[in-house]
Design an enzyme around this catalytic site. Structure first.
Site, mmCIF file in Angstrom:
data_model
loop_
_atom_site.group_PDB
_atom_site.id
_atom_site.type_symbol
_atom_site.label_atom_id
_atom_site.label_comp_id
_atom_site.label_asym_id
_atom_site.label_seq_id
_atom_site.Cartn_x
_atom_site.Cartn_y
_atom_site.Cartn_z
ATOM 1 N N SER A 14 -25.849 -44.882 -93.137
ATOM 2 C CA SER A 14 -25.031 -43.713 -93.444
ATOM 3 C C SER A 14 -24.951 -43.538 -94.951
ATOM 4 C CB SER A 14 -23.624 -43.885 -92.868
ATOM 5 O OG SER A 14 -22.964 -44.966 -93.526
ATOM 6 N N THR A 15 -24.504 -42.382 -95.387
ATOM 7 C CA THR A 15 -24.350 -42.140 -96.827
ATOM 8 C C THR A 15 -23.419 -43.174 -97.446
ATOM 9 O OG1 THR A 15 -24.792 -39.775 -96.640
ATOM 10 C CG2 THR A 15 -23.523 -40.478 -98.546
ATOM 11 N N HIS B 255 1.632 -45.610 -102.989
ATOM 12 C CA HIS B 255 0.762 -45.839 -101.828
ATOM 13 C C HIS B 255 1.527 -46.202 -100.559
ATOM 14 C CE1 HIS B 255 -2.966 -46.160 -99.811
ATOM 15 N NE2 HIS B 255 -3.686 -46.645 -100.793
ATOM 16 N N ASP C 45 -8.766 -25.370 -104.929
ATOM 17 C CA ASP C 45 -8.736 -24.174 -105.774
ATOM 18 C C ASP C 45 -7.323 -23.593 -105.774
ATOM 19 O OD1 ASP C 45 -9.029 -21.759 -107.051
ATOM 20 O OD2 ASP C 45 -10.679 -21.033 -105.792
#
Length: 475
Positions: free
Chosen positions: A297-298, A176, A419
Site C-alpha cells: 500500500s502507499t 491529544h 479552504d
C-alpha cells in the site's frame, strides 16, 4: 527547556512576531447552552500524558495587507469559529481530574471559550511554507500556548498570524486526550465550511457524535491504562511515586536545540509507483524472500522508505536498538464499528521493537522494512485496542537512546482541502514532530496521489537524510 516553555520564550524574544490581540472566543450559543461532561475512554487515556499536537496551516495570499487582515480575515475567522464551536462544545471546555474521580473528564460550562491569538510576523513566508530545510525553531512563534496545569488543561488553542502581502497561517494546538487527528480535522473542516460559506449549518458527516457508549470497554481497560501510565511515570521519576498521581501535566517534553531542522519531502504518485516496483523486484530476487506476499500500500511503501533512510542517516552501531510504530484508527476495526464522526480518540498504536539497526542499514534494508511494516498492517484487528495497556508498559522497558520512529498525521485526513474562503493551503506543517522520533504524513497538495513527509532532525543528520532520500529515488 520544554517545547511549551520554548514557544513562550521565543514569542517574548522574537523580533519577527508582534502580538496584535489575545482574545477568548466562546461558542455562538454559549449563553443558552447547557453544561456538558464527557468521561475519557481508554482510547483517550492512552494519550493524556503525551504532548499536544501542533499543526500550522499556511495560506498564500498576496492581498493579505494589514487592513484586509484586520477587517476581513480575522473577523470572519472569529465569527465562524464561534459558530463552529456551538457544534463542538467540549473544545471550549477543559480537561479536569477531580480528587474523588477515578479518571479525568472533559467539562464544558456556559460561557467557556477558546484562546484565540492574533499576530503579525515579518518572517519569510515562502521559506516556512517551502520544502527546503530550515531551523524548526522558526515555527515556534506561530504556535499558541496550550494551558496545562496539574488540575486542568485547555482542550485547544488557536493562533492566526499575518505575513503582510505574503499570506497568513492558522495554527491549532490540540490536547491529544480530548481529540485525535480525525476529530481535529473534522472540526477544522467544519470551521472552514462555516467560514467559506457563511453558513452555520453543517453536513451530517461533520456533526460530531458524543455518545461514549459506542466505544465498548468489556474489560475495565481505562483502569488498566491508568495503571500502565503509573508504571511509565515511575520510570521518569527514578522509581519514585509521583507527588500528584492525578496531575494532568505532561510526562515529558524533550528539549529542542537550535540545530534541529525541518524538511519536507514531496513524493509524487510516480515516485511511489517506482518504489513499489523496486520492492517487487527485490522481493522476487531476494535469497531471504518470504513466501508471504507483501502488502504494498502507499502507507507501507512511504513509511518503510522513510524509516530506512532515517536509520541509515543516524548511522552508528549496527547492533543498536531501533523500532517503529504508527497510529491505528480503530473506528472500523471495532465490533460493532464506531461511527466515523465520533468525537474523541478512537486510536491505538502498533509498535515493533526492539530490532537491530543493521536490519535496515544493509542493501536490502528497504525490503526488510517493507516486510516488517507490511506484516504489522496485515495483523491489525480489534485486538490492537485491547492491547493498549501492554503497549504503554512496553515503553517503560525501552532501551535509553533507542531510535523508535512514529508517524503523525495521515494521508486520509484531507488537510489540503481546508479552504476557509481564501483558497487551499499552501503548506500544512505538524510542528509537534519535534517532540520525539517522528515524521508527519499528508496527502500531496495537488491531490494527484502523492504524499508529503515532514522530517525534524539535527542538521548534520538532516544533511545526510536529504541526500539519502533523493538518491533512493534516482535508483
Amino acid at each position: 527547556m520544554s517545547i511549551s516553555q520554548h514557544i513562550i520564550m521565543t514569542k517574548e524574544m522574537d523580533s519577527s512576531l508582534k502580538i496584535i490581540d489575545e482574545a477568548q472566543v466562546p461558542p455562538s450559543n454559549s449563553d443558552s447552552s447547557e453544561s456538558l461532561t464527557l468521561p475519557l475512554t481508554f482510547f483517550d487515556l492512552l494519550w493524556y500524558k503525551l504532548h499536544a499536537v501542533e499543526r500550522v496551516i499556511f495560506y498564500k495570499l498576496t492581498d493579505a495587507t494589514r487592513p484586509f487582515f484586520d477587517s476581513v480575515i480575522v473577523p470572519n475567522l472569529k465569527t465562524s469559529l464561534s459558530s463552529s464551536l456551538s457544534h463542538y462544545l467540549p473544545l471550549a471546555g477543559k480537561l479536569v481530574w477531580e480528587p474523588l474521580d477515578p479518571k479525568p473528564k472533559i467539562i464544558y460550562t456556559p460561557n467557556d471559550a477558546v484562546s484565540f491569538t492574533v499576530a503579525e510576523s515579518n518572517a519569510d513566508f515562502s521559506r516556512l511554507s517551502g520544502n527546503e530545510p530550515y531551523p524548526t525553531a522558526e515555527l515556534y512563534p506561530l504556535v499558541p500556548e496550550l494551558q496545562v496545569a496539574d488540575d486542568s488543561a485547555a482542550a485547544v488553542s488557536f493562533q492566526v498570524t499575518l505575513f503582510p502581502n505574503q499570506g497568513f497561517c492558522i495554527c491549532v494546538n490540540a490536547h491529544h486526550a480530548v481529540l485525535d487527528g480525525k476529530t481535529t480535522t473534522m472540526f477544522l473542516k467544519s470551521w472552514a465550511h462555516t467560514c467559506k460559506n457563511q453558513d452555520s449549518s453543517l453536513p451530517d458527516d461533520l456533526i460530531p457524535i458524543y455518545d461514549r457508549t459506542v466505544v465498548k470497554d468489556p474489560t475495565d481497560l481505562d483502569t488498566k491504562v491508568l495503571n500502565a501510565w503509573h508504571k511509565v511515570g515511575k520510570v521518569f521519576t527514578g522509581g519514585k511515586e509521583p507527588e500528584n498521581p492525578k496531575s494532568l501535566k505532561l510526562l515529558w517534553s524533550p528539549e529542542v536545540g537550535p540545530d534541529v531542522f525541518r524538511y519536507t519531502l514531496s513524493l509524487t504518485k510516480e515516485n511511489i509507483q517506482k518504489l513499489r516496483e523496486r520492492l517487487k523486484k527485490e522481493s522476487s530476487s531476494s535469497v531471504s524472500s518470504s513466501p508471504k506476499e507483501l502488502r504494498l500500500s502507499t502507507f507501507v511503501i512511504v513509511y518503510s522508505y522513510a524509516l530506512t533512510c532515517l536509520i541509515k542517516a543516524r548511522g552508528g552501531d549496527p547492533n543498536r536498538p531501533v523500532g517503529y510504530g504508527f497510529a491505528v484508527d480503530c473506528r472500523s476495526l471495532m465490533v460493532p464499528p464506531v461511527p466515523s464522526n465520533y468525537f474523541g480518540n478512537c486510536v491505538s498504536a502498533c509498535f515493533k521493537m526492539p530490532i537491530k539497526a543493521e536490519s535496515f542499514m544493509s542493501e536490502e534494508g528497504f525490503l526488510a522494512a517493507a516486510r516488517l511494516v507490511s506484516d504489522s498492517v496485515e495483523a491489525l484487528d480489534e485486538n490492537v485496542a485491547w492491547k493498549i495497556p501492554e503497549l504503554l508498559e512496553g515503553f517503560a522497558t525501552l532501551s535509553p537512546g533507542a531510535q523508535v520512529l512514529s508517524v503523525a498525521g495521515s494521508t486520509r485526513f484531507g488537510v489540503y482541502g481546508l479552504d476557509f474562503g481564501w483558497g487551499r493551503p499552501e503548506k500544512v506543517v505538524v510542528v509537534s514532530i519535534d517532540q520525539g522520533e517522528a515524521i508527519s504524513m499528508a496527502e500531496s497538495r495537488d491531490g494527484n496521489g502523492g504524499v508529503e513527509i515532514g522530517f525534524s532532525l539535527k542538521k548534520h543528520e538532516m544533511d545526510v537524510l536529504v541526500e539519502l532520500l533523493h538518491k533512493g529515488l534516482e535508483n
